[in-house]
Design a protein around this motif. Structure first.
Motif, mmCIF file in Angstrom:
data_model
loop_
_atom_site.group_PDB
_atom_site.id
_atom_site.type_symbol
_atom_site.label_atom_id
_atom_site.label_comp_id
_atom_site.label_asym_id
_atom_site.label_seq_id
_atom_site.Cartn_x
_atom_site.Cartn_y
_atom_site.Cartn_z
ATOM 1 N N LEU A 20 1.186 -1.527 0.387
ATOM 2 C CA LEU A 20 0.015 -0.106 -0.263
ATOM 3 C C LEU A 20 0.900 1.357 0.184
ATOM 4 N N SER A 21 0.213 2.439 -0.867
ATOM 5 C CA SER A 21 1.138 3.474 -1.020
ATOM 6 C C SER A 21 -0.033 5.075 0.076
ATOM 7 N N CYS A 22 0.466 6.217 0.769
ATOM 8 C CA CYS A 22 0.233 6.873 0.896
ATOM 9 C C CYS A 22 0.710 8.141 0.237
ATOM 10 N N VAL A 23 0.279 8.936 -0.768
ATOM 11 C CA VAL A 23 1.177 9.982 -1.043
ATOM 12 C C VAL A 23 -0.028 11.241 -0.116
ATOM 13 N N ALA A 24 0.888 12.144 0.673
ATOM 14 C CA ALA A 24 0.507 13.167 1.241
ATOM 15 C C ALA A 24 0.771 14.436 0.617
ATOM 16 N N SER A 25 -0.127 15.455 1.051
ATOM 17 C CA SER A 25 0.353 16.963 0.449
ATOM 18 C C SER A 25 -0.098 18.071 2.104
ATOM 19 N N GLY A 26 0.457 19.467 1.824
ATOM 20 C CA GLY A 26 -0.370 19.804 2.681
ATOM 21 C C GLY A 26 0.279 19.980 3.370
ATOM 22 N N PHE A 27 0.682 19.172 4.232
ATOM 23 C CA PHE A 27 1.824 18.972 5.831
ATOM 24 C C PHE A 27 2.997 18.776 5.400
ATOM 25 N N THR A 28 3.843 19.063 6.648
ATOM 26 C CA THR A 28 5.388 18.695 6.369
ATOM 27 C C THR A 28 5.348 17.405 6.878
ATOM 28 N N PHE A 29 5.477 16.608 5.834
ATOM 29 C CA PHE A 29 5.314 14.906 5.794
ATOM 30 C C PHE A 29 6.671 14.949 7.089
ATOM 31 N N SER A 30 7.772 14.895 5.971
ATOM 32 C CA SER A 30 8.854 14.675 6.589
ATOM 33 C C SER A 30 8.953 14.668 8.292
ATOM 34 N N SER A 31 8.181 15.785 8.716
ATOM 35 C CA SER A 31 8.850 16.170 9.768
ATOM 36 C C SER A 31 7.423 15.500 11.019
ATOM 37 N N ASP A 32 6.876 14.432 10.611
ATOM 38 C CA ASP A 32 5.016 14.116 11.061
ATOM 39 C C ASP A 32 5.690 12.437 11.442
ATOM 40 N N TYR A 33 4.806 12.160 12.468
ATOM 41 C CA TYR A 33 4.539 10.571 13.038
ATOM 42 C C TYR A 33 2.991 10.231 11.942
ATOM 43 N N MET A 34 3.084 9.007 11.174
ATOM 44 C CA MET A 34 2.838 8.319 9.977
ATOM 45 C C MET A 34 2.030 7.400 10.691
ATOM 46 N N SER A 35 0.619 7.068 10.650
ATOM 47 C CA SER A 35 0.207 4.937 10.715
ATOM 48 C C SER A 35 -0.406 4.700 10.277
ATOM 49 N N TRP A 36 -1.070 4.226 9.496
ATOM 50 C CA TRP A 36 -2.110 3.564 9.192
ATOM 51 C C TRP A 36 -2.851 2.845 9.801
ATOM 52 N N VAL A 37 -4.059 2.820 9.964
ATOM 53 C CA VAL A 37 -5.371 2.735 10.534
ATOM 54 C C VAL A 37 -6.182 1.195 9.106
ATOM 55 N N GLY A 100 1.445 9.431 15.756
ATOM 56 C CA GLY A 100 2.430 7.955 15.733
ATOM 57 C C GLY A 100 1.091 7.555 16.704
ATOM 58 N N GLY A 101 0.565 7.242 16.975
ATOM 59 C CA GLY A 101 -0.046 6.715 18.758
ATOM 60 C C GLY A 101 -1.283 6.393 18.392
ATOM 61 N N ILE A 102 -2.017 6.001 19.865
ATOM 62 C CA ILE A 102 -3.467 4.763 18.892
ATOM 63 C C ILE A 102 -4.747 5.973 18.229
ATOM 64 N N GLN A 103 -4.451 7.367 19.374
ATOM 65 C CA GLN A 103 -5.442 7.906 19.289
ATOM 66 C C GLN A 103 -5.557 8.796 16.899
ATOM 67 N N ALA A 104 -4.700 7.673 16.342
ATOM 68 C CA ALA A 104 -5.187 8.065 14.887
ATOM 69 C C ALA A 104 -6.478 6.946 14.805
ATOM 70 N N THR A 105 -6.852 5.872 15.745
ATOM 71 C CA THR A 105 -7.925 5.466 15.184
ATOM 72 C C THR A 105 -9.455 6.587 15.389
ATOM 73 N N LEU A 106 -9.018 7.523 16.141
ATOM 74 C CA LEU A 106 -9.933 7.948 16.234
ATOM 75 C C LEU A 106 -10.442 9.249 15.266
ATOM 76 N N THR A 107 -9.048 9.248 14.106
ATOM 77 C CA THR A 107 -9.078 10.152 13.521
ATOM 78 C C THR A 107 -10.125 9.493 12.137
ATOM 79 N N ALA A 108 -11.071 10.420 11.551
ATOM 80 C CA ALA A 108 -12.118 9.293 10.307
ATOM 81 C C ALA A 108 -10.971 10.163 8.453
ATOM 82 N N PRO A 109 -11.049 8.961 8.253
ATOM 83 C CA PRO A 109 -10.271 8.809 6.819
ATOM 84 C C PRO A 109 -10.164 10.136 6.463
ATOM 85 N N LEU A 110 -9.143 10.361 6.204
ATOM 86 C CA LEU A 110 -8.998 11.969 5.275
ATOM 87 C C LEU A 110 -8.893 11.423 3.803
#
Length: 120
Positions: A20-37, A100-110
């Motif tokens: 799977l791939s996820c292409v990101a834009s609109g924020f500083t991707f290189s500075s952010d933790y990322m998760s797969w949910v 980067g935390g379990i709270q990622a599950t609280l975020t609706a798919p963007l």
């Protein structure tokens, strides 16, 4: 505006592999933790995996340990999930979250997410 576009899903037989791939834009991707949910039918979201900005994996769900590998390419603003030895229980909608935390599950798919179906 944060934009995430997931791709790479599909239908695969048990034991198969997908990346799977996820292409990101609109924020500083290189500075952010990322998760797969992932969200399976009739189930709540599951925090599958997470990675720190430097590319070090920091979490795998017990259900995927040893089978899935998370990685990122900061130059391409892209997050990956290599999935091997897929099982029917891996069937779900997969999406990435800039957290980067379990709270990622609280975020609706963007983004649209990408559907993975494992079936014989």
């Amino acid at each position: 505006e944060v934009q995430l576009v997931e791709s790479g899903g599909g239908m695969v037989q048990p034991g198969g592999s997908l990346t799977l791939s996820c292409v990101a834009s609109g924020f500083t991707f290189s500075s952010d933790y990322m998760s797969w949910v992932r969200r399976a039918p009739d189930a709540g979201p599951e925090w599958v995996s997470a990675i720190n900005p430097a590319g070090v994996p920091i979490h795998y769900a017990d259900s995927v340990k040893g089978r899935f590998t998370i990685s990122r390419d900061n130059a391409k603003n892209t997050l990956y999930l290599q999935m091997n030895s897929l099982k029917p229980n891996d069937t779900a909608l997969y999406y990435c979250v800039p957290d980067g935390g379990i709270q990622a599950t609280l975020t609706a798919p963007l983004g649209p997410g990408t559907q993975v179906t494992v079936s014989s």
